[in-house]
Design an enzyme around this catalytic site. Structure first.
Site, PDB file in Angstrom:
ATOM      1  N   HIS A  56       0.828  -1.213   0.000  1.00 27.66           N
ATOM      2  CA  HIS A  56       0.000   0.000   0.000  1.00 27.66           C
ATOM      3  C   HIS A  56       0.860   1.259   0.000  1.00 27.66           C
ATOM      4  O   HIS A  56       1.001   1.911  -1.037  1.00 27.66           O
ATOM      5  CB  HIS A  56      -0.942  -0.026   1.205  1.00 27.66           C
ATOM      6  CG  HIS A  56      -1.944   1.087   1.237  1.00 27.66           C
ATOM      7  ND1 HIS A  56      -2.326   1.805   0.126  1.00 27.66           N
ATOM      8  CD2 HIS A  56      -2.679   1.617   2.262  1.00 27.66           C
ATOM      9  CE1 HIS A  56      -3.226   2.710   0.451  1.00 27.66           C
ATOM     10  NE2 HIS A  56      -3.447   2.625   1.741  1.00 27.66           N
ATOM     11  N   HIS A 100      -2.359  -0.124 -11.342  1.00 23.80           N
ATOM     12  CA  HIS A 100      -3.225   0.332 -10.258  1.00 23.80           C
ATOM     13  C   HIS A 100      -4.388  -0.634 -10.136  1.00 23.80           C
ATOM     14  O   HIS A 100      -4.846  -1.209 -11.128  1.00 23.80           O
ATOM     15  CB  HIS A 100      -3.739   1.746 -10.525  1.00 23.80           C
ATOM     16  CG  HIS A 100      -4.403   2.376  -9.340  1.00 23.80           C
ATOM     17  ND1 HIS A 100      -5.745   2.215  -9.066  1.00 23.80           N
ATOM     18  CD2 HIS A 100      -3.905   3.149  -8.335  1.00 23.80           C
ATOM     19  CE1 HIS A 100      -6.042   2.871  -7.961  1.00 23.80           C
ATOM     20  NE2 HIS A 100      -4.948   3.439  -7.495  1.00 23.80           N
ATOM     21  N   ASP A 152       2.973   6.959  -7.480  1.00 22.00           N
ATOM     22  CA  ASP A 152       4.215   6.620  -6.788  1.00 22.00           C
ATOM     23  C   ASP A 152       5.439   6.733  -7.692  1.00 22.00           C
ATOM     24  O   ASP A 152       6.566   6.825  -7.203  1.00 22.00           O
ATOM     25  CB  ASP A 152       4.123   5.203  -6.219  1.00 22.00           C
ATOM     26  CG  ASP A 152       2.986   5.057  -5.230  1.00 22.00           C
ATOM     27  OD1 ASP A 152       2.909   5.887  -4.307  1.00 22.00           O
ATOM     28  OD2 ASP A 152       2.173   4.134  -5.380  1.00 22.00           O
TER      29      ASP A 152
END
Length: 472
Positions: A307, A353, A410
């Site tokens: 996560h 994702h 990210d």
């Protein structure tokens, strides 16, 4: 257990309740406009009426459950209420119908810089309304006034081993703040269910105000030798500026970092309710645990490698790539390194994702921010991230094992922190933890305002699934 128990309160009773931190600034912001609590109070009746209308259709179906949903972490199931944001696989995230670009345009900005304020995002998430600049100045000041942490929490952080993981420290400090929970105390004394939302709101604002202070103290203790924070909270400044200043990045010379932090915190604040940190906060809160205990659970979920640790993994991988390929690399060099990663059985971090099937708009917003600033655009590490985002999607498509070959947020966030001198990758998730408070805490207030029940799904064993589906 230092939770809501009366005995726990007695045990902690000898501790001084608050540090007497110095605050600078004296000018307030007078406004005839309603503050955040008043705005929310006005919105609650209409939302309760909407809930009644939805409950009238209680026996109707909004989806089906397949075996793959049950075995696959409940992915794709419409199984919880989340008001602040909706994530579309192709369009990305929307906050009460607004895209990221809409929010960047409409939400109030800081006194310096050009990026939206995360406290304005919180206002939008909680109320569905865009606040005025004056309303946000008042709210920013309230957060600054409530930013000091209790002395016993400060001492607890000071006494932790310096190499204790930042997220462990963060979760424990947030959990300990439950000692001052207004909701827990009001519930002990007896409180009408219709009024649960108000002390919950008070706790959420208190926690939101303190998250940067806790995170900054963890950084100071773990990486800067401890001692006093580099700056005091400035009542005249916004939430992100004060966080930056407490990290040692205050002042005019650090305006670009302060603006990056505003954008980062606003972008990472909410991403629907099904992700681990948001869902964990909601789940624990559904048992009427106070916001401090609830969000502590969310932080512990955020600490998981699947996560919240992705940004640091991306940066490590990019730095490894930079060392492995020539200084004057070609597209083929990048292509070959990507394939070597995949052929070794590893994943390319920062791509794919759980929901999105297009490039992450949050990634695009951070990349746009960086590209507009020459000092970042010329950073070799950033340039490598940029080159990867152009080449990796085609490589991943050919590899054929991902539903979404595009970069997620990210891919860009860690490298930007690295550019501004924050090389302690373990700490990146703590910054994420400051941001992620925005969405789950806003929803927690609505959970109490709407009287949503404790979460209690039905479980089934593998034999039971097989018996149910065989012969279909």
């Amino acid at each position: 257990m230092a939770l809501n128990l009366t005995t726990s309160r007695r045990a902690l009773g000898s501790l001084k309740p608050l540090t007497r931190a110095a605050f600078v600034g004296a000018r307030g912001y007078a406004t005839a406009e309603p503050d955040l609590k008043a705005t929310l109070r006005e919105a609650i009746p209409a939302k309760r009426e909407l809930l009644k209308k939805v409950k009238a259709h209680a026996n109707k179906t909004i989806g089906e459950v397949k075996v793959e949903n049950t075995l696959g972490g409940m992915r794709g199931l419409k199984a919880m209420v989340w008001e602040g944001s909706v994530l579309d696989a192709n369009e990305g995230i929307r906050f009460h119908g607004r895209t990221i670009k809409d929010c960047q345009k409409e939400l109030p900005k800081g006194k310096t810089g050009t990026e939206m304020l995360p406290e304005a995002m919180f206002w939008l998430l909680l109320t569905g309304q865009v606040p005025s600049t004056n309303q946000i100045r008042v709210f920013s000041r309230e957060l600054a006034e409530k930013a000091q942490i209790p002395e016993f929490v400060a001492k607890m952080l000071d006494n932790f081993p310096k190499d204790l993981h930042p997220m462990t420290q963060f979760a424990m400090a947030v959990s300990a703040l439950n000692y001052e929970s207004k909701f827990a105390k009001a519930y002990e004394q007896g409180l009408n269910k219709a009024d649960y939302w108000e002390p919950t709101f008070d706790d959420c604002i208190s926690l939101l105000a303190k998250l940067p202070t806790i995170a900054a103290k963890i950084y100071q203790n773990s990486y800067r030798g401890g001692g006093a924070l580099p700056a005091e909270v400035d009542l005249e400044q916004d939430w992100s500026y004060n966080f930056a200043a407490m990290l040692g990045k205050g002042g005019k010379e650090n305006e670009n970092f302060q603006d990056l932090l505003r954008l980062y915190l606003a972008l990472h604040g909410d991403h629907e309710g099904g992700n681990v940190s948001a869902h964990a906060t909601h789940l624990v809160g559904s048992a009427l645990s106070d916001p401090f205990l609830s969000y502590s659970a969310g932080l512990q979920g955020l600490a998981g490698p699947l996560h919240g640790l992705a940004a640091q993994e991306v940066l490590r991988w990019i730095l490894q790539m930079k060392e492995a390929i020539p200084a004057k690399y070609t597209e083929q060099d990048v292509n070959d390194y990507l394939w070597s990663t995949l052929n070794s059985g590893r994943v390319v971090p920062g791509y794919g994702h759980a929901v999105l099937r297009k490039p992450d708009p949050r990634f695009e917003a951070l990349m746009d921010y960086a590209a507009a600033r020459p000092e970042i655009a010329q950073d070799p590490v950033f340039q490598l991230v940029q080159k990867n985002s152009q080449i990796a999607p085609e490589v991943l498509k050919k590899h054929g094992k991902t539903k979404n070959p595009y970069p997620n947020v990210d891919s860009s966030s860690g490298v930007l922190f690295h550019h501004y001198g924050f090389h302690e990758t373990l700490y990146y998730t703590a910054t994420f933890g400051v941001s992620r408070g925005l969405g789950p805490l806003a929803q927690l207030v609505w959970d109490r305002a709407l009287g949503l029940p404790i979460e209690r799904p039905k479980s089934i064993n593998l034999e039971g699934i097989l018996k149910q589906v065989e012969g279909q």
